[in-house]
Design an enzyme around this catalytic site. Structure first.
Site, mmCIF file in Angstrom:
data_model
loop_
_atom_site.group_PDB
_atom_site.id
_atom_site.type_symbol
_atom_site.label_atom_id
_atom_site.label_comp_id
_atom_site.label_asym_id
_atom_site.label_seq_id
_atom_site.Cartn_x
_atom_site.Cartn_y
_atom_site.Cartn_z
ATOM 1 N N GLU A 280 22.796 -45.543 -23.480
ATOM 2 C CA GLU A 280 22.208 -44.236 -24.524
ATOM 3 C C GLU A 280 22.160 -43.120 -22.774
ATOM 4 O OE1 GLU A 280 18.891 -46.296 -23.284
ATOM 5 O OE2 GLU A 280 20.701 -46.679 -23.785
ATOM 6 N N HIS A 304 22.439 -44.938 -33.339
ATOM 7 C CA HIS A 304 21.263 -45.761 -32.387
ATOM 8 C C HIS A 304 21.360 -45.077 -30.978
ATOM 9 C CE1 HIS A 304 19.143 -49.244 -30.671
ATOM 10 N NE2 HIS A 304 19.048 -48.679 -29.627
ATOM 11 N N GLU A 305 22.403 -45.160 -29.748
ATOM 12 C CA GLU A 305 22.167 -44.471 -28.612
ATOM 13 C C GLU A 305 22.035 -42.809 -29.206
ATOM 14 O OE1 GLU A 305 22.557 -46.323 -27.045
ATOM 15 O OE2 GLU A 305 23.822 -48.237 -27.663
ATOM 16 N N HIS A 308 17.956 -42.797 -29.130
ATOM 17 C CA HIS A 308 17.450 -42.799 -27.895
ATOM 18 C C HIS A 308 17.377 -41.061 -27.282
ATOM 19 C CE1 HIS A 308 16.714 -46.421 -26.446
ATOM 20 N NE2 HIS A 308 18.215 -46.885 -26.690
ATOM 21 N N GLU A 327 13.792 -48.686 -26.929
ATOM 22 C CA GLU A 327 14.333 -50.108 -27.670
ATOM 23 C C GLU A 327 13.595 -49.891 -29.800
ATOM 24 O OE1 GLU A 327 16.926 -49.463 -28.019
ATOM 25 O OE2 GLU A 327 17.129 -49.827 -25.149
ATOM 26 N N ASP A 384 17.792 -58.463 -17.488
ATOM 27 C CA ASP A 384 18.317 -59.105 -17.489
ATOM 28 C C ASP A 384 18.442 -60.352 -18.439
ATOM 29 O OD1 ASP A 384 19.553 -56.354 -16.623
ATOM 30 O OD2 ASP A 384 20.780 -57.301 -15.021
ATOM 31 N N TYR A 392 13.560 -54.759 -29.412
ATOM 32 C CA TYR A 392 14.286 -53.781 -30.396
ATOM 33 C C TYR A 392 13.356 -54.235 -31.966
ATOM 34 C CZ TYR A 392 18.252 -52.928 -27.142
ATOM 35 O OH TYR A 392 18.554 -52.865 -26.559
#
Length: 612
Positions: A280, A304-305, A308, A327, A384, A392
């Site tokens: 994003e 979705h992006e 953001h 998220e 990560d 989410y």
């Protein structure tokens, strides 16, 4: 030390930088960037100041006016956080860091011409989320530290640059600019080079810093949107068609969440090795080419992006422990935009796929239930490694629960007020809960807020979606378990999402003959929609349908998106009696790893470390 973030050396007793001015020389021949970062503070500061770096060589730190050296120390590298740079300031309101990146920078992927679509020129791009900005420039690499920036980037003349910032100009290099660098002015000012300048006037968290350099073209798709990609006409045209409805989505976002604060919403389709579906970055969203599906359904990733732009970029989680604030809100906002643009059925399918994914994540983290919480403790953990659908989908479920309790009109007004109140700030879970309780009095009596945010697992008042199409698909999947394949008339109008939901609800392992029969009729292993293809191939691996392993290998070698790499490699190496599959996984990774982004490489390596 009084750290404000488990993933950063940034100290709460030190001032936070307000602006960074970057000068970057991109050297494709050595896969390095020679750079300088002019860091500005809100007021003159004396004493220590902490910065994050990873795989950077610091050549010197200087007073920007006198160029006198400023003392600093560098810690040994921490395996997660990188190196702690402590700068010793003496009434300085700014300082200049001269540095070079390393070819092993975790944020940068350097692509040789053969790894690009056009096969003609090299390409480089950044991926700074979650904690990789520190491998591009020294910074206070925590989302708690919002910063404005400017950048001049020196690149080969035949290429162009894009950035998550406003483009100022493209011009010849100036000799005085090289003075602040470790590269020679003859290199900086070569006739073969050009400088592109950018400016980001809004304060952003460092993980939203982004650029890409390559042979780029673009198509206009709306008054605020261009689609950029490598200058391949077919790719650009396909992308423009897929994302033609972007302006409509922006307008729906503004109607739901308030003004769009970033002026432009451009899209960059990256080479296939990009490790995420989308990123994003403000003003310039980065996308995987796998979202170009030919039926405009890839626009859901764009939704979705885009979401953001309000939740994540405008209001940001203070640390990765509160990642759900980015998220969960964005997944909720995305589905509201999709519902407004594509209808309620599409949004419900989206929720259903997410519900299935959330339940699977509970299984994945059954030995690490901490990471099934919304508010997590990630001290000593690489973000990560624990990246998942939990923030989410559980975050979405929490907000959806609040919406059901108070009604959509009231919740919509609450959301607009929340965004307007905290825009351009970084906040934590408690700040959100305090705001919720202050604006929706008594909500804590109706919903167990503590269970939702600090409890493990899925709360009992989470909700599986209900709609005719959702119920029909799930019941067809249940019939497959009894040996009945769907008829062609039953699936005639299915798009990728319907097939994805169907496949997600099939048993993980079935008879090999069933896998082959399903594929013979519907050609799912050849689908151009990777969501469908990968869901099918997972089932093929779990069922030891070795006829499809060639397609598994091809897929692992042609895309670098972690959403597909993680389940396919995991399916190959997880469990007993899988020697052939494990050998295949190791061979494919050895042959494909140069194609993957460093973040994706690390994720696959951690899967192997756990199961091999």
């Amino acid at each position: 030390m009084a750290p404000i973030d488990p993933h950063s050396f940034t100290d709460s007793t030190h001032p936070l930088a307000t602006h960074v001015s970057l000068t970057l020389y991109v050297d494709f021949s050595t896969s390095t960037i020679h750079g300088s970062a002019l860091v500005s503070l809100p007021n003159p500061h004396s004493g220590a100041l902490s910065l994050d770096t990873r795989s950077l060589t610091i050549h010197s730190i200087r007073d920007p006016i006198s160029l006198a050296t400023i003392p600093y120390s560098l810690s040994p590298p921490d395996p997660i956080k990188g190196c702690h740079v402590t700068v010793s300031l003496s009434n300085h309101s700014s300082f200049l860091v001269l540095y070079s990146t390393s070819p092993s920078s975790s944020a940068l992927q350097w692509l040789l011409p053969w790894q690009t679509f056009n096969k003609k020129y090299p390409f480089v791009y950044t991926q700074c989320q979650a904690i990789h900005a520190r491998s591009v420039f020294p910074c206070q690499d925590t989302p708690a530290a919002r910063v404005r920036y400017s950048c001049r980037i020196n690149i080969p003349r035949q290429l162009s640059a894009v950035m998550s910032a406003r483009h100022v100009e493209r011009r010849p290099p100036l000799s005085q600019e090289a003075a602040a660098l470790v590269c020679d002015s003859s290199l900086w000012c070569s006739e073969e080079r050009v400088v592109e300048e950018f400016e980001m006037e809004q304060p952003i968290p460092p993980y939203l810093f982004a650029f890409a350099v390559g042979e780029l073209g673009f198509r206009e798709v709306g008054p605020r949107t261009r689609v950029y990609a490598e200058a391949v006409p077919g790719l650009l045209d396909d992308a423009a068609r897929e994302f033609a409805g972007t302006e409509d989505m922006i307008r729906q976002g503004e109607r739901l969440f308030g003004p769009y604060e970033w002026e432009r919403f451009d899209l960059l389709v990256l080479p296939p090795s990009f490790p995420y579906g989308g990123m994003e970055n403000p003003r310039m969203v980065f996308l995987t080419p796998t979202v170009i599906k030919g039926d405009a359904s890839g626009a859901q990733v764009v939704a979705h992006e885009l979401a953001h732009s309000w939740t994540g970029n405008l209001i940001t989680n203070k640390t990765n422990d509160h990642f759900w604030l980015n998220e969960g809100f964005t997944t909720y906002a995305e589905r509201r935009i999709v519902e407004a643009v594509q209808g309620e059925d599409r949004a419900t399918l989206n929720i259903g796929i997410g519900w299935k994914g959330l339940n699977e994540e509970m299984e994945r983290f059954k030995d690490k239930m901490e990471f099934t919480k919304l508010k997590t403790n990630q001290e000593g953990v690489d973000p990560d490694d624990v990246y998942s659908q939990v923030p989410y989908e559980k975050g979405f479920q929490f907000l959806w629960r609040i919406e059901r309790q108070i009604g959509r009109p009231v919740f919509d007004e609450f959301l607009k007020k929340y965004i307007a109140t905290f825009k351009f700030q970084s906040i934590d879970t408690q700040t959100f809960l305090d705001f919720l309780k202050a604006n929706i009095p008594g909500i804590e009596k109706d919903i167990d807020l503590e269970l939702w945010t600090e409890g493990t697992g899925i709360p009992p008042d989470a909700y599986e979606p209900v709609s005719n199409i959702y119920t029909k698909i799930v019941s067809l999947a249940n019939e497959f378990k009894l040996g009945r394949m769907p008829r062609e008339d039953e699936v005639a109008d299915w798009q990728g999402q319907e097939w994805e939901l169907y496949l997600e609800n099939l048993p993980k392992s079935v008879e090999t003959s069933q896998v082959l029969a399903l594929d013979e009729r519907y050609r799912l292993s050849e689908s151009k929609d990777y969501e469908v293809k990968v869901a099918f191939l997972q089932m093929a691996i779990s069922s030891k349908c070795r006829d499809k392993y060639g397609e598994v290998e091809k897929t692992l070698k042609e895309v670098g998106r972690m959403k597909y790499l993680r389940p396919l490699y995991t399916a190959l190496v997880q469990g007993t009696g899988k020697e052939e599959e494990k050998i295949l996984a190791e061979r494919v990774f050895a042959e494909a790893c140069d194609f993957y982004h460093p973040i994706a490489k690390g994720v696959v390596a951690s899967i192997f470390a756990k199961h091999l």
